[in-house]
Design an enzyme around this catalytic site. Structure first.
Site, PDB file in Angstrom:
ATOM      1  N   CYS A   1       0.847  -1.203   0.000  1.00  0.00           N
ATOM      2  CA  CYS A   1       0.000   0.000   0.000  1.00  0.00           C
ATOM      3  C   CYS A   1       0.880   1.251   0.000  1.00  0.00           C
ATOM      4  O   CYS A   1       1.750   1.407   0.852  1.00  0.00           O
ATOM      5  CB  CYS A   1      -0.911   0.003   1.218  1.00  0.00           C
ATOM      6  SG  CYS A   1      -1.921   1.483   1.281  1.00  0.00           S
TER       7      CYS A   1
ATOM      8  N   LYS B   1       1.949  -9.478   0.207  1.00  0.00           N
ATOM      9  CA  LYS B   1       1.569  -8.723  -1.004  1.00  0.00           C
ATOM     10  C   LYS B   1       2.467  -7.500  -1.081  1.00  0.00           C
ATOM     11  O   LYS B   1       2.538  -6.723  -0.131  1.00  0.00           O
ATOM     12  CB  LYS B   1       0.098  -8.320  -0.926  1.00  0.00           C
ATOM     13  CG  LYS B   1      -0.402  -7.561  -2.164  1.00  0.00           C
ATOM     14  CD  LYS B   1      -1.926  -7.498  -2.165  1.00  0.00           C
ATOM     15  CE  LYS B   1      -2.490  -6.785  -3.380  1.00  0.00           C
ATOM     16  NZ  LYS B   1      -2.409  -5.331  -3.280  1.00  0.00           N
TER      17      LYS B   1
HETATM   18  C1  LIG Z   1     -10.216   1.150  -3.957  1.00  0.00           C
HETATM   19  C2  LIG Z   1      -8.969   0.322  -3.780  1.00  0.00           C
HETATM   20  C3  LIG Z   1      -8.581  -0.051  -2.507  1.00  0.00           C
HETATM   21  C4  LIG Z   1      -7.436  -0.846  -2.321  1.00  0.00           C
HETATM   22  N1  LIG Z   1      -7.127  -1.272  -1.069  1.00  0.00           N
HETATM   23  C5  LIG Z   1      -6.084  -2.144  -0.903  1.00  0.00           C
HETATM   24  C6  LIG Z   1      -5.846  -2.775   0.345  1.00  0.00           C
HETATM   25  O1  LIG Z   1      -6.584  -2.594   1.313  1.00  0.00           O
HETATM   26  N2  LIG Z   1      -4.775  -3.608   0.447  1.00  0.00           N
HETATM   27  C7  LIG Z   1      -3.956  -3.865  -0.614  1.00  0.00           C
HETATM   28  O2  LIG Z   1      -3.006  -4.642  -0.492  1.00  0.00           O
HETATM   29  N3  LIG Z   1      -4.176  -3.309  -1.817  1.00  0.00           N
HETATM   30  C8  LIG Z   1      -5.234  -2.481  -1.980  1.00  0.00           C
HETATM   31  N4  LIG Z   1      -5.507  -1.996  -3.225  1.00  0.00           N
HETATM   32  C9  LIG Z   1      -4.661  -2.403  -4.358  1.00  0.00           C
HETATM   33  C10 LIG Z   1      -5.224  -3.662  -5.012  1.00  0.00           C
HETATM   34  O3  LIG Z   1      -5.215  -4.755  -4.101  1.00  0.00           O
HETATM   35  C11 LIG Z   1      -4.421  -4.042  -6.271  1.00  0.00           C
HETATM   36  O4  LIG Z   1      -3.104  -4.364  -5.890  1.00  0.00           O
HETATM   37  C12 LIG Z   1      -4.373  -2.913  -7.284  1.00  0.00           C
HETATM   38  O5  LIG Z   1      -5.658  -2.341  -7.477  1.00  0.00           O
HETATM   39  C13 LIG Z   1      -3.822  -3.408  -8.641  1.00  0.00           C
HETATM   40  O6  LIG Z   1      -4.626  -4.431  -9.164  1.00  0.00           O
HETATM   41  P1  LIG Z   1      -5.721  -4.147 -10.327  1.00  0.00           P
HETATM   42  O7  LIG Z   1      -5.004  -3.385 -11.402  1.00  0.00           O
HETATM   43  O8  LIG Z   1      -6.189  -5.491 -10.766  1.00  0.00           O
HETATM   44  O9  LIG Z   1      -6.804  -3.291  -9.704  1.00  0.00           O
HETATM   45  C14 LIG Z   1      -6.644  -1.217  -3.427  1.00  0.00           C
HETATM   46  C15 LIG Z   1      -7.053  -0.836  -4.708  1.00  0.00           C
HETATM   47  C16 LIG Z   1      -8.208  -0.092  -4.896  1.00  0.00           C
HETATM   48  C17 LIG Z   1      -8.639   0.272  -6.295  1.00  0.00           C
END
Ligand SMILES: Cc1cc2nc3c(=O)[nH]c(=O)nc-3n(C[C@H](O)[C@H](O)[C@H](O)COP(=O)(O)O)c2cc1C
Length: 314
Positions: free
Chosen positions: A91, A130
């Protein structure tokens, strides 16, 4: 679908979203939102941690920088039988970095090692990590440290894997810029580099590697699976959930299930259930009207029944 997981997302992968998702998919792993270890220690644990059996397989994601808090939090969470424990080292938010959590942890793998080993003392469940492919610590880390090479990623993963039994590495294939970008910009601006994740799997074949970032279609999933063990999907799973409809069930039947869920869970405001289903009609002619219905904060199950009548007319 058991090689696909749905990413942890704050305010999105709530218990209500996860129960909605299970109406059409049973095998993809789900994650909680990120929950800080301190919140678990001090908070209303049933509200934070309780889930329904149907949500399995489900991982608890914690954010922490402190091994003792981590251990205490997982001791408490043991009551709920999560299938695995995931540590957030990805994060990028300023608030999280300033507390030395999230992607900041990539600069201190020793801290991750101590957290994982302390958690291990209180659970037998798999512990997973992660993280990103690197970090830009300008303005946050000493000497404005930049960790943006394959060698540094490998060194990071080696340090963790040689000193813990963390069995799975979920890697968002972008670096995190710790200062100056919002979390949302940090999911689009740093370029995606899947090759670095593929190379890691090739050079460390014994590690279980899951790739994440920008994955939108099942064709893309198939392609990634030639190089890594599994795939995590975040935004697309939320915005277009039918992508992962493994029962081949119709949207009509899903709304019937939503109605049943709403009527059986009277303690939950119906809007807190339907707000996570806005993507149900993604890219169909009903997309806009469904979004209007499902985003009404005073929605009731009769509104869903009326919507089904509209669908019936087709
Ligand atoms: C609204 C939102 C909240 C997120 N909250 C977290 C979280 O709580 N923990 C985390 O490890 N990643 C969080 N992420 C990141 C996602 O887990 C992921 O790694 C990121 O969106 C990239 O993947 P994607 O392109 O498939 O969305 C968040 C992403 C979004 C869009």
């Amino acid at each position: 679908m058991n090689k696909i997981s749905v990413a942890p997302m704050v305010d999105r992968t709530t218990k209500e979203f996860r129960n909605f998702f299970r109406m059409f998919n049973k095998s993809s792993t789900l994650y909680t939102e990120m929950i800080s270890a301190q919140a678990i220690i001090n908070g209303d644990i049933d509200r934070l941690l309780k889930f329904n059996d149907i949500e399995h397989p489900i991982a608890l994601q914690i954010a922490t920088h402190d091994k003792d808090y981590a251990k205490e939090a997982i001791k408490i969470a043991n009551k709920y039988n999560y299938d695995s424990i995931n540590i957030n080292a990805g994060c990028p938010s300023d608030r999280v970095s300033n507390n030395k959590m999230g992607a900041y942890l990539m600069s201190e793998p020793e801290l991750i090692v101590s957290i994982a080993n302390e958690i291990r003392k209180v659970t037998d469940k798999p512990i997973t990590l992660k993280h990103r492919i690197g970090i830009d610590g300008k303005g946050i880390l000493e000497d404005d440290r930049l960790m943006d090479s394959y060698e540094e990623l490998l060194e990071f993963v080696d340090k963790v894997s040689n000193n813990t039994d963390i069995n799975k590495y979920i890697i968002h294939a972008r670096i995190a810029i710790l200062k100056g970008l919002s979390p949302s910009e940090n999911r689009t601006i740093p370029p995606i580099d899947y090759d670095r994740v593929y190379r890691l799997k090739k050079e460390r074949p014994n590690l279980n590697i899951e790739i994440n970032g920008g994955i939108k279609t099942l064709e893309e999933v198939e392609n990634h699976l030639k190089y890594v063990d599994s795939v995590m999907i975040g935004r697309q799973a939320y915005d277009n959930p039918m992508l992962l409809n493994e029962f081949n069930i119709s949207r009509y039947e899903i709304i019937e299930k939503l109605i049943k869920y709403i009527e059986e869970n009277k303690e939950v405001k119906p809007y807190h259930i339907t707000m996570h289903s806005l993507g149900l009609f993604h890219s169909t002619k009903y997309s806009k009207i469904w979004k209007n219905v499902a985003s009404n904060s005073r929605i009731e199950s009769t509104d869903l029944k009326n919507f089904l009548k509209e669908l019936d007319k087709e």
